[in-house]
Design a protein around this motif. Structure first.
Motif, PDB file in Angstrom:
ATOM      1  N   LYS A   1     114.782  44.791  47.364  1.00  0.00           N
ATOM      2  CA  LYS A   1     115.880  45.356  47.259  1.00  0.00           C
ATOM      3  C   LYS A   1     116.865  44.163  46.352  1.00  0.00           C
ATOM      4  CE  LYS A   1     119.570  47.538  49.900  1.00  0.00           C
ATOM      5  NZ  LYS A   1     120.421  47.530  51.378  1.00  0.00           N
ATOM      6  N   THR A   2     116.818  43.101  46.799  1.00  0.00           N
ATOM      7  CA  THR A   2     117.511  42.267  45.872  1.00  0.00           C
ATOM      8  C   THR A   2     117.198  42.200  44.388  1.00  0.00           C
ATOM      9  OG1 THR A   2     115.935  40.087  46.141  1.00  0.00           O
ATOM     10  CG2 THR A   2     117.435  40.545  47.982  1.00  0.00           C
ATOM     11  N   LEU A   3     116.040  42.550  44.065  1.00  0.00           N
ATOM     12  CA  LEU A   3     115.759  42.662  42.991  1.00  0.00           C
ATOM     13  C   LEU A   3     115.990  43.779  42.143  1.00  0.00           C
ATOM     14  CD1 LEU A   3     112.134  41.260  43.053  1.00  0.00           C
ATOM     15  CD2 LEU A   3     114.065  39.985  42.146  1.00  0.00           C
ATOM     16  N   GLY A   4     116.745  44.663  42.782  1.00  0.00           N
ATOM     17  CA  GLY A   4     117.361  45.826  42.310  1.00  0.00           C
ATOM     18  C   GLY A   4     116.286  47.178  42.180  1.00  0.00           C
TER      19      GLY A   4
ATOM     20  N   PHE B   1     112.755  43.683  51.734  1.00  0.00           N
ATOM     21  CA  PHE B   1     114.014  43.047  51.448  1.00  0.00           C
ATOM     22  C   PHE B   1     114.219  42.414  49.995  1.00  0.00           C
ATOM     23  CE2 PHE B   1     116.873  39.431  51.597  1.00  0.00           C
ATOM     24  CZ  PHE B   1     118.157  39.800  52.127  1.00  0.00           C
ATOM     25  N   VAL B   2     113.197  41.559  49.758  1.00  0.00           N
ATOM     26  CA  VAL B   2     113.228  40.944  48.361  1.00  0.00           C
ATOM     27  C   VAL B   2     113.305  41.874  47.404  1.00  0.00           C
ATOM     28  CG1 VAL B   2     111.968  39.563  46.781  1.00  0.00           C
ATOM     29  CG2 VAL B   2     112.057  38.899  49.107  1.00  0.00           C
TER      30      VAL B   2
ATOM     31  N   ARG C   1     109.207  33.843  45.363  1.00  0.00           N
ATOM     32  CA  ARG C   1     108.902  35.265  44.946  1.00  0.00           C
ATOM     33  C   ARG C   1     107.340  35.366  44.456  1.00  0.00           C
ATOM     34  NH1 ARG C   1     114.252  35.998  43.544  1.00  0.00           N
ATOM     35  NH2 ARG C   1     113.987  35.891  41.215  1.00  0.00           N
TER      36      ARG C   1
END
Ligand SMILES: Nc1ncnc2c1ncn2[C@@H]1O[C@H](COP(=O)(O)OP(=O)(O)O)[C@@H](O)[C@H]1O
Ligand SMILES: [Mg+2]
Lengths: 228, 302
Positions: free
Chosen positions: A105-108, A102-103, A79
């Motif tokens: 989103k995974t990080l909130g 996308f990434v 990342r």
């Protein structure tokens, strides 16, 4: 920032895609990695993001030995590096917006912020009007620019791009290079693999050239920071 | 945690919808498997009901002596009234017994016509609760034989033997086929899910390369598998319900000479949950298996 120390990589026994590669890249540098196709450029980049592990030698990225970092630290390493893959690697059933964020989103990071950041980077690559398209609805050049947008959306410390202008017409290619320079001026280290001699000459940056897996020439660091 | 769940659900639902054509394959498989399982349970349940209904028709007769006193009769009646296992009982006097015989066998009325004395004993006709064990019948019989004024206590022991065999058979067949059906459904479903997820290996690789952590890759896939299992199983249960309605319709519309007046019963709620659980579980297994392969084998984290 990045240090290769006598690195070897091979896919078949005794055939080396890279052999005895050593160099140091300091923080804030802008480097071209060049050489004819098959020279080992992509392989070198894969080693940096730990998509592959070298057969021999050591690689340090951000001071971490990538061959020996714990498995659960790998996502974080990746990342911190923005990557433009030679084959783009866009997810087919996600839209441009979803691919780019996308990434995040995974990080909130919430939708509003994701929209804001996606809008910014897509504008930089001239694709703000294709936000909700799917990759297969875009031309090769457009897909490549989406890949660029995704690589820079999370403000990476290091930007690695594998032939990022390979599918672009000269004007677009120049735009992307200007964008990389702008990002580089804000402090991001940039490493671009390309075999575009004209562009390399125009840009007057440090050049590392490979040939048949060997380090052919290194024009040397122009930034004199402490070695990392 | 909440953010993770939100992420996983939103990604899973989007993906279910985006790849709906492909998902129809696994959904259909799950539906079919759960329909088979559900129908199987449905048939088993109703066969068992049928057996219980037959058993309910077992008469438990207490024949009284000619010399029985009023008190003795009252004692028996009180005893029967108190017993927990007895559903209904009626007293049948000598005259009623004769009348009933005459009604039932009108063609033979010549047989009793000539008789001065009434040969039929008075009796209690007892029906025990549905599903009462044979042992209870025996105990009841033993206890009653200590009472005065009783000539004989009688019930058809043969029926129990036959019912016992029937029920044992249903139960054994149930276990045997049930286990086979459950395992083959789970196996089939997880394989089909593996197949459909396999087409998304590239997607998983990309997620890994751009730095999504393991949990965030797994989460949506697992939720997707579970949701698919639940959806498919729900559709399967719906199919069984449709089948139940059809059977019900058929039975009420036709003379039901074999089945008596049996009304088919739909699966109890716990069984429905069991089927949904089996669907969700096989979905979970399917996604876990395929993820294991994607995550550990290909572009590795190692
Ligand atoms: N996955 C692989 N399996 C086998 N050989 C490979 C693989 N990837 C690259 N190579 C070989 O390694 C050499 C360097 O390839 P690559 O790094 O892709 O070169 P470049 O990017 O400079 O064109 C080539 O000879 C190529 O055939
Ligand atoms: Mg290459």
């Amino acid at each position: 920032m990045i240090r290769f120390y006598h690195v070897y990589q091979s896919y078949q026994k005794d055939v080396f895609a890279l052999s005895d590669i050593s160099f140091t890249i300091n923080p804030g540098e802008f480097i071209f990695l060049t050489g004819p196709s098959g020279a080992g450029k992509t392989t070198l980049l894969k080693l940096i993001i730990r998509e592959e592990i070298p057969k021999k030698g050591q690689i340090l990225v951000h001071g971490q030995n990538v061959s020996s970092i714990p498995v659960n630290k790998i996502p974080r390493l990746r990342r911190s590096i923005g990557v433009v893959f030679q084959d783009f690697k866009l997810i087919r059933n996600k839209t441009v917006f979803e691919n780019v964020t996308f990434v995040l989103k995974t990080l909130g990071i919430d939708l509003k912020e994701r929209r804001r950041r996606a809008h910014n980077v897509l504008k930089m690559v001239g694709l703000q009007h294709k936000t909700h398209f799917y990759p297969l609805e875009l031309s090769g050049g457009e897909q490549q620019r989406v890949a660029v947008a995704r690589a820079i959306v999370n403000d990476p410390v290091l930007l690695v791009a594998d032939e990022p202008t390979g599918n672009l017409d000269p004007d677009r290619a120049a735009d992307i290079m200007n964008l990389f320079e702008k990002i580089n001026r804000k402090g991001t280290t940039v490493l671009v693999a390309t075999h575009d001699r004209d562009m390399i000459q125009r840009m007057r940056k440090r050049v590392i050239s490979l040939n048949a897996g060997r380090l052919d020439h290194d024009s040397g660091s122009q930034v004199h920071g402490e070695e990392n | 945690m909440l953010q993770f769940l939100y992420f996983s659900f939103s990604e899973a639902i989007t993906s279910l919808w985006r790849t709906r054509i492909l998902n129809l394959l696994s959904l259909g498989t799950i539906m079919f498997a759960m329909f088979i399982l559900g129908s199987f349970m449905f048939v088993g349940l109703n066969l068992q009901n049928l057996a219980l209904d037959w058993q309910k028709q077992i008469q438990f007769n207490i024949f009284l002596t000619e010399e029985i006193t009023e008190e003795e009769r009252a004692e028996i009646q009180a005893y029967l009234g108190k017993s927990f296992f007895i559903d209904t009982f009626t007293y049948l006097s000598k005259d009623q017994a004769r009348m009933r015989f005459d009604e039932k066998f009108a063609a033979y009325d010549k047989v009793t016509e000539g008789l001065e004395d009434n040969p039929f004993p008075a009796s209690f006709e007892v029906f025990l609760l549905r599903g009462t064990k044979q042992q209870t019948y025996t105990t009841l019989k033993d206890e009653l034989s200590t009472f005065g004024g009783i000539e004989e206590v009688y019930y058809d022991e043969e029926i129990f033997k036959r019912l016992g065999m029937f029920a044992g058979f249903i139960q054994m067949a149930g276990w045997f086929f049930g286990v086979i059906v459950i395992f083959s459904s789970i196996f089939t479903i997880s394989n089909v899910l593996k197949l459909t997820f396999f087409t998304r290996r590239e997607e998983v690789d990309i997620m890994k390369l751009v730095g999504a952590s393991r949990a965030y890759i797994r989460g949506p896939f697992i939720i997707e598998g579970v949701l698919q299992g639940l959806l498919g199983a729900s559709a399967g249960v719906a199919l069984v319900y449709a089948g139940y309605l059809a059977v019900n319709h058929f039975l009420t519309g036709n003379a039901t000479f074999i089945l008596g007046n049996l009304e088919p019963e739909f699966l109890p709620l716990q069984w429905v949950f069991l089927i949904l659980f089996a669907g969700a579980f096989s979905g979970l297994l399917g996604s876990l298996f395929s993820l294991h392969q994607f995550l550990e084998e290909h572009i590795s984290y190692h």
